[in-house]
Structure formats: C-alpha cells, structure tokens
Motif scaffolding. Structure first.
Motif, PDB file in Angstrom:
ATOM      1  N   ASN A 198     -48.906  27.012  -1.605  1.00 49.12           N
ATOM      2  CA  ASN A 198     -50.275  26.643  -0.905  1.00 49.12           C
ATOM      3  C   ASN A 198     -51.352  26.874  -1.639  1.00 49.12           C
ATOM      4  N   MET A 199     -51.186  27.649  -2.653  1.00 48.84           N
ATOM      5  CA  MET A 199     -52.662  28.322  -3.441  1.00 48.84           C
ATOM      6  C   MET A 199     -52.464  28.279  -4.890  1.00 48.84           C
ATOM      7  N   LYS A 200     -51.518  27.343  -5.437  1.00 47.13           N
ATOM      8  CA  LYS A 200     -51.093  27.203  -6.811  1.00 47.13           C
ATOM      9  C   LYS A 200     -52.300  27.095  -7.945  1.00 47.13           C
ATOM     10  N   LYS A 201     -53.228  26.432  -7.451  1.00 46.97           N
ATOM     11  CA  LYS A 201     -54.485  26.407  -8.286  1.00 46.97           C
ATOM     12  C   LYS A 201     -55.102  28.115  -8.575  1.00 46.97           C
ATOM     13  N   VAL A 202     -55.248  28.706  -7.504  1.00 54.39           N
ATOM     14  CA  VAL A 202     -55.941  29.858  -7.520  1.00 54.39           C
ATOM     15  C   VAL A 202     -55.040  31.013  -8.304  1.00 54.39           C
ATOM     16  N   PHE A 203     -53.472  30.744  -7.923  1.00 53.48           N
ATOM     17  CA  PHE A 203     -52.555  31.541  -8.614  1.00 53.48           C
ATOM     18  C   PHE A 203     -52.699  31.243 -10.349  1.00 53.48           C
ATOM     19  N   GLU A 204     -52.978  30.238 -10.659  1.00 51.62           N
ATOM     20  CA  GLU A 204     -53.089  29.902 -11.921  1.00 51.62           C
ATOM     21  C   GLU A 204     -54.273  30.135 -12.754  1.00 51.62           C
ATOM     22  N   THR A 205     -55.647  30.138 -12.118  1.00 49.09           N
ATOM     23  CA  THR A 205     -56.813  30.126 -12.634  1.00 49.09           C
ATOM     24  C   THR A 205     -57.376  31.554 -12.240  1.00 49.09           C
ATOM     25  N   LYS A 206     -56.830  32.169 -11.292  1.00 48.16           N
ATOM     26  CA  LYS A 206     -57.513  33.307 -10.677  1.00 48.16           C
ATOM     27  C   LYS A 206     -59.145  33.233 -10.236  1.00 48.16           C
ATOM     28  N   THR A 207     -59.363  32.199  -9.973  1.00 51.88           N
ATOM     29  CA  THR A 207     -60.817  31.770  -9.901  1.00 51.88           C
ATOM     30  C   THR A 207     -61.054  30.879  -8.509  1.00 51.88           C
ATOM     31  N   GLY A 220     -71.548  26.755   0.414  1.00 56.46           N
ATOM     32  CA  GLY A 220     -72.129  26.694   1.675  1.00 56.46           C
ATOM     33  C   GLY A 220     -73.593  27.349   1.885  1.00 56.46           C
ATOM     34  N   ASN A 221     -73.639  28.053   3.285  1.00 61.59           N
ATOM     35  CA  ASN A 221     -74.808  28.350   3.494  1.00 61.59           C
ATOM     36  C   ASN A 221     -75.505  29.976   2.998  1.00 61.59           C
ATOM     37  N   ILE A 222     -74.662  30.633   2.707  1.00 63.17           N
ATOM     38  CA  ILE A 222     -74.817  32.027   2.337  1.00 63.17           C
ATOM     39  C   ILE A 222     -75.423  32.183   0.939  1.00 63.17           C
ATOM     40  N   LYS A 223     -76.435  32.473   0.798  1.00 62.52           N
ATOM     41  CA  LYS A 223     -77.244  32.699  -0.635  1.00 62.52           C
ATOM     42  C   LYS A 223     -76.388  33.273  -1.464  1.00 62.52           C
ATOM     43  N   GLU A 224     -75.941  34.296  -1.171  1.00 63.22           N
ATOM     44  CA  GLU A 224     -75.218  35.475  -2.103  1.00 63.22           C
ATOM     45  C   GLU A 224     -73.931  35.205  -2.400  1.00 63.22           C
ATOM     46  N   LEU A 225     -73.436  33.989  -1.644  1.00 63.75           N
ATOM     47  CA  LEU A 225     -71.840  33.755  -1.585  1.00 63.75           C
ATOM     48  C   LEU A 225     -71.628  32.134  -2.132  1.00 63.75           C
ATOM     49  N   GLN A 226     -71.934  32.330  -3.462  1.00 66.21           N
ATOM     50  CA  GLN A 226     -72.062  30.955  -4.293  1.00 66.21           C
ATOM     51  C   GLN A 226     -71.426  31.003  -5.620  1.00 66.21           C
ATOM     52  N   GLY A 227     -70.897  29.803  -6.109  1.00 62.05           N
ATOM     53  CA  GLY A 227     -70.320  29.858  -7.421  1.00 62.05           C
ATOM     54  C   GLY A 227     -68.919  30.194  -7.555  1.00 62.05           C
ATOM     55  N   PRO A 228     -68.832  29.925  -8.947  1.00 63.49           N
ATOM     56  CA  PRO A 228     -67.059  30.630  -9.232  1.00 63.49           C
ATOM     57  C   PRO A 228     -67.059  31.989  -9.321  1.00 63.49           C
ATOM     58  N   VAL A 229     -65.931  32.707  -9.039  1.00 68.15           N
ATOM     59  CA  VAL A 229     -65.635  34.088  -8.886  1.00 68.15           C
ATOM     60  C   VAL A 229     -64.358  34.202  -9.459  1.00 68.15           C
ATOM     61  N   THR A 230     -64.069  35.077 -10.572  1.00 67.33           N
ATOM     62  CA  THR A 230     -62.876  35.200 -11.176  1.00 67.33           C
ATOM     63  C   THR A 230     -62.339  36.656 -10.676  1.00 67.33           C
ATOM     64  N   LEU A 231     -61.097  36.614  -9.947  1.00 65.68           N
ATOM     65  CA  LEU A 231     -60.457  37.848  -9.523  1.00 65.68           C
ATOM     66  C   LEU A 231     -59.833  38.572 -10.637  1.00 65.68           C
ATOM     67  N   ALA A 258     -63.269  37.029  -2.876  1.00 62.27           N
ATOM     68  CA  ALA A 258     -64.440  36.544  -3.880  1.00 62.27           C
ATOM     69  C   ALA A 258     -65.742  37.390  -3.609  1.00 62.27           C
ATOM     70  N   GLU A 259     -65.997  37.485  -2.396  1.00 64.10           N
ATOM     71  CA  GLU A 259     -67.391  38.589  -1.897  1.00 64.10           C
ATOM     72  C   GLU A 259     -67.183  39.956  -2.568  1.00 64.10           C
ATOM     73  N   PHE A 260     -65.866  40.615  -2.437  1.00 65.04           N
ATOM     74  CA  PHE A 260     -65.756  41.882  -3.027  1.00 65.04           C
ATOM     75  C   PHE A 260     -65.787  41.974  -4.676  1.00 65.04           C
ATOM     76  N   THR A 261     -65.280  40.946  -5.091  1.00 60.66           N
ATOM     77  CA  THR A 261     -65.755  40.809  -6.408  1.00 60.66           C
ATOM     78  C   THR A 261     -67.018  40.657  -7.170  1.00 60.66           C
ATOM     79  N   LEU A 262     -67.660  39.791  -6.282  1.00 61.76           N
ATOM     80  CA  LEU A 262     -69.196  39.565  -6.407  1.00 61.76           C
ATOM     81  C   LEU A 262     -69.943  41.014  -6.205  1.00 61.76           C
ATOM     82  N   LYS A 263     -69.500  41.874  -5.422  1.00 61.18           N
ATOM     83  CA  LYS A 263     -70.093  43.108  -5.034  1.00 61.18           C
ATOM     84  C   LYS A 263     -69.828  44.012  -6.180  1.00 61.18           C
ATOM     85  N   GLY A 264     -68.882  43.862  -7.049  1.00 63.91           N
ATOM     86  CA  GLY A 264     -68.605  44.707  -8.274  1.00 63.91           C
ATOM     87  C   GLY A 264     -67.202  45.569  -8.218  1.00 63.91           C
ATOM     88  N   HIS A 265     -66.342  45.107  -6.984  1.00 67.88           N
ATOM     89  CA  HIS A 265     -65.149  45.815  -6.923  1.00 67.88           C
ATOM     90  C   HIS A 265     -64.205  45.160  -7.819  1.00 67.88           C
TER      91      HIS A 265
END
Lengths: 368, 368
Positions: free
Chosen positions: A40-49, A54-65, A20-27
């Motif tokens: 174990n991660m069926k949902k993320v496989f389906e939505t790619k999101t 949490g605490n880190i200002k720049e790591l917030q919200g939905p991120v689509t890979l 998610a962070e690398f995607t947010l950085k623009g990669h």
C-alpha cells in the motif's frame, strides 16, 4: 532538545505525517509498516521520502526518513520513542509484534490510545517492559492525497492530552516529551482517565442508534447531524454520558470532554437543548454526510474501544450502566457479533478480577 | 342461546360496535361511558341508538340499546357479562370504578386484555370477586365515521383468543360464552400466556427504535414498513422475540403469535430475511405512513403494557431479557419517563414476590 531516535509504527495518514514532522524536528525516524500492508505504500518504501503540503507553515516539502521498513527489530531497536499511529483494532497486533523487541528504557506512545497502554503492557510485561503512554487524539487532521501516494495534505493540528502507564513515571518524562514530540496539554491522572475521556461513543450514541435504518439504507440525503441529531438523540447522548461520568467519579476523575469540546465550564449540566444547539450549530459537523453503512466507525470503533471497556470497568467496580449495556446488546444483534468478546474486555486490558484499589495501584505504579 | 344481560364499558369504536352487535344477537345491553367523556358521545346518550354500516352483512342499520349511561351501578347491575372495551391505560381506572358494584357470578371480559385480568382482580378480589377473562384482540376493525357520530363503519372481524382468571373456570364457561359473545378460537393456558402472546412490542421494536429520529421529525415520506423495516430492524425484532419466547418456555407455553400472523408452522426458526419478507411483502402493512410522533402507541402502548410486564415477570422468574430491558431503558430516556413505574409493574399485576409455583397456582386457581 537533544535529537532522538524514534520509530513510527503505522502506514496511514497520521503515521506518514508524524514520521515526517519528527524528521523535520531533527530526530532520526524509522517508519514501520507490517509486511502484509507494505504494498500500500510501495513508493515510500522505495524512496523513503514523504511530501508534506497543506495549511501548516512548518510542515511543507519533501522529507527523507532514516528508514522505511517492515522489519520490526530494525524499526524499533535503539529507539527512545516508539509511536504507534494506528486504529485501535490494530493495537493488540502491534503488542504481539513488539514482544521480544523492546527494552525497559523505551517509551511507547499510542496515538490515539483508548486504553491501549493496558493492552500493550499485558503483552509486554516483564523485566524488559517499556513505559507506555496513551494520547487521546491524533495530533493532525491529515490525508494522503491518494491511496499509495507519498504526499500528505495536512489540514490542521489537534491539541492532545496524554496519560502514562505507570502514571507515576509521567512527571519525570513529560517535560522532555513535550520538547521532543508534541506540546501535550493535559496530563491525565492515569490511562483509565484517558480511556474514559473519549467523547465519541456517547456523542454518537443517540444519532446512530435512532437512525440505524437510515444508516443501512444507502440514501444520499442522510446527514447525521442535520437529520439524526433530534431531541431524543440528544437526550440519549446526555443520559449515556452521565453513566460514563458516574464511572469516572467512582475512580476519582472529573471527566469533561463534552464540556471541553463545547467550551463549557466544569460540571456543566447539559440539557438536550444545549446539545441540540452544539450539534446543529457546528459548521464542522452539519456538513457530515452519512454514515450509510452499519459497519461505520461510529459503531465498529466506538463500541469495542469505548462502550465495551467502559461497561466492563463499570461492572468490575459495581457502577450501574444500563443504557451503555443496552446499547451494546442491541448493536450486537445489528452486527451479529459479540462486541464484549471482540472489543476491549477486562481480560484484554489485563485487569480482570481487580478491585478498585488494586486497579488504581496498577495504573499508577505498574505493579499488580 | 338464552338472551343475557351485558354491560359494555367504553366509548370508542369497538365499544359502540360490540354494544350494537350484542343487541342484534338478542341480548339486553347497557353501554357505559365515564361522566368526564360522555360529551364525546352526546348523540348516543340521547337516542340510545347506534347505526352500523360497512362490510359485514349481519352488522347493518340502526340498533337501539337497552340503556346508555354514565352510572356504573346502573350499567353493570344484574349483568351476566361486563365487557371492557378500552385502551390498556384505562383498565386500572375501570377496576377502581367497578369496586363494590360487581358480584361473583359476573364475568368481566376485557377486549383486548394484556394482563388486564390480573390488574382487575387485584382491585376487585374478595368474596364478591367476579370471574375475569382477557381477549387477545378487538373483535372488529371498526371506526366511528366521525368524532361524536352515532354511526360506525365496520370493516372486518378479527379472530380472537381468550384466557380466564382463574384459568380453571374456563372449561365450564367457554361453550356458553362462544354462543353468547364470540366464537373464541384458542383458549390460552392462563392470562399470563395471553399477555405474553402479543406480537406488537417485538414486531415494532427494531423499526421503531432504529427510526426514532425520523419518528420525531414530521416528514411525510416516512413509512414504517417500507423504510424502517431494514435488516437490522428485523434482526432486533427476532432477537427480542426470542427473549419473550424464552420467558414463555419457562412458564410452559409455546408462544407463537408471529408464526400465527404469518401462517408459519409451530416453532418456525425465523431468519431476518423471512421477517423482512413478511414486513415488506404485506399489502396491509406497507401503506402504513408514519408514525411521526414519539408518543405513538408503537411506544406508549407496546412498552407499558407489553415490554414492561414481560421484563418484570422475566426478572421475577430469573429469565435474562437484556434487549427488552435495554429497549425500555433507552425509551425511558426518549420519553423522560419511567415506564417501569407507569406501566404494568408486578405490583400493579398483584404478583410481586411470587415464585413460579405460586404464580402459576394463582393464575390457575385464583388463590394466592
């Protein structure tokens, strides 16, 4: 920073956060999980999101890979970086999986490493051999809010150091990698220094060994640091840490993770009283309850990926490590296993039979 | 039985009881205590009388000894037997003290031994060298009712085995000694077998090592057998015991103290579950509270007089004992000591540099 193509291999808290962070950085990011674990991660496989909170200002919200896949070729093809974010016991599995799918321009970074670059290079060596790097830590404290969830709580960031294999490639790569990935702090001399710079095995040794009976008795009133961190436990930690440092000295390193951890000057001469104060005086450590199982990572990770390769390298170089070896022998009995075979042996590291000179040449140049 | 003259050296529970019993049997008995400790038994020095009470029918009432003295020459001169009844750490002190005061007709028996005959012979060798014997145990469970008291509670008798140095003297001496002293059960092949036939160091190993943090935390709720005798502790006990037995095999012995203790057949193959049952199922063991001090005899006796000489003999004979050695190394750190130097080394045993052949010849014939 030029956007890059990155594969993140792994299905845990750290892999989710990093993708998610690398995607947010623009990669452009592909997240890979092995077929046998994809449920174990069926949902993320389906939505790619992935949802960050949490605490880190720049790591917030939905991120689509870009992609979430269980096809290794699809995951890594054309990627500049392949980031393995998985427990150490999974590294040799990833090495086998990547065979035939990597190119020599690619950089494989393992978070955290523990000699993983050597394990990977052994499997992937040849004309297409990529460049390897080991980080000494996970970059985040993060947890999926529940098993199978697509939401990650990110509590904090960890400073991380890095080592390259071959080490000689580091200087030309580090600036761009700092922009692309993380602001790596220290660059280790080589991957051996990185693997020897783990504090856990010696930090946990005394309190774990001297409390095995408690650890295997599921009593709720056992707290490793409050109860297990006794004078003898501290003395054993320091004595075992001296063996590790002696091994580092022979290779030319000044290992100092315990000093870093505690903010002490270089070459600080620890007394057991100092260490007692560090253990009992840490608000981060004293509330840690347990472990209450001898199959705790304090043993099943610290031994095969720490003490075992240290002892093996020590034997290769003629450095006497009686406490480290005695500890392994005793826990082999506890686990009814041979951790020297199951852990990172010289064979698994691809360095059996080397001398100090050929070993250092290998980690610096990649040439045997 | 012809009445004999006997010196009993030592000022503890066992020495008091033995001096009294030998007197009751009709022998002439001198009790010796070192000048620096004689104040601890002032009353017995003044009256020469010991009062026996407790469970043993024939050990009751006041017994007046021939002499109670702190003069070693007076104590041992003309004695047929010199019985050392003292903790193992005092044996080399007695060896020095006896030098020049013994004759080759005399028999020195140590209760219990733990290679003591070798320590004594090293000091007393020469034309006047007496005959030595090591018993494997104290013959009584006995306690002075209070420190400095002249009254001993005798709770029970222990069966005891014996070994001779030179072993070849045993057959001609044992019948008379059984009449004179105790009904010794087994006669060991030699004093090495006797010293290797101690069960404590391997019986205590796991539960002590895996509870060091508890042992050094004076908590009233720790019971070694109830809490410390876990599956891992049992596994370590068995694994260390295998090293001891392997050493015994190389010397031609079939060591079986754990089997004796538990009433199992020869060569019983212990599982950790069997051992767990022995520890937790013993009404004699489960009520034992503590230890709550790392300077407990479970360590300060078991290591220097058990594990250290075993490991040293193992090294002499090329028997690999990694767990025994790892245990010593780790407890050296705990105690900030070098037990290999302070304990029964090959030098202290007078057998450094021997081969298996010269060693066995020495213990059998007394000739180097």
């Amino acid at each position: 920073m030029t956007p890059k193509k990155i594969a993140v291999l792994g299905g845990g808290n750290g892999a989710h956060t990093m993708a998610a962070e690398f995607t947010l950085k623009g990669h452009t990011v592909n997240l890979y999980e092995m077929p046998q674990f994809k449920n174990n991660m069926k949902k993320v496989f389906e939505t790619k999101t992935i949802y960050l909170q949490g605490n880190i200002k720049e790591l917030q919200g939905p991120v689509t890979l870009n992609d979430v896949t269980d096809d290794i070729e699809k995951a890594v093809s054309g990627c500049d970086y392949i980031c393995i974010v998985a427990p150490a016991f999974a590294h040799s599995g990833y090495a086998k999986l990547l065979k035939g799918h990597v190119k020599k321009e690619q950089i494989i970074v393992t978070f955290p490493g523990a000699f993983s670059a050597l394990v990977l290079k052994k499997e992937l060596d040849g004309p297409d051999c990529p460049i390897f790097a080991d980080a000494n830590n996970l970059p985040y404290d993060a947890r999926l809010v529940a098993k199978g969830s697509d939401t990650v709580n990110v509590f904090g960031r960890n400073p991380i150091n890095i080592a390259f294999l071959p080490a000689d490639k580091g200087p030309s790569l580090i600036d761009e990698m700092r922009e692309d990935l993380f602001p790596f702090e220290k660059i280790y001399t080589d991957v051996l220094e990185c693997g020897l710079a783990i504090v856990n095995p010696d930090w946990h040794a005394g309190p774990v060994l001297f409390n095995i009976s408690r650890i295997e008795s599921p009593q709720v009133n056992f707290f490793l640091y409050e109860h297990g961190w006794t004078p003898s436990a501290c003395r054993l930690n320091i004595a075992m840490d001296k063996e590790r440092k002696a091994l580092g000295n022979v290779l030319g390193y000044n290992l100092r993770p315990m000093e870093d951890f505690a903010g002490r000057p270089d070459d600080y001469q620890w007394t057991w009283q100092d260490l007692y104060k560090e253990g009992h005086g840490s608000i981060g450590l004293t509330p840690i309850c347990g472990p209450n199982d001898i199959n705790s990572r304090y043993l099943t990770e610290d031994i095969p990926f720490g003490l075992v390769p240290w002892a093996a390298i020590g034997e290769l170089l003629g450095v006497d490590m009686p406490l480290t070896n005695g500890f392994i022998d005793i826990i082999n009995v506890v686990h009814e296993k041979d951790w020297r075979k199951e852990g990172r042996s010289l064979e698994q590291l691809g360095i059996a039979g080397m001398t100090k000179e050929t070993l250092l040449k290998y980690v610096h140049t990649g040439e045997k």
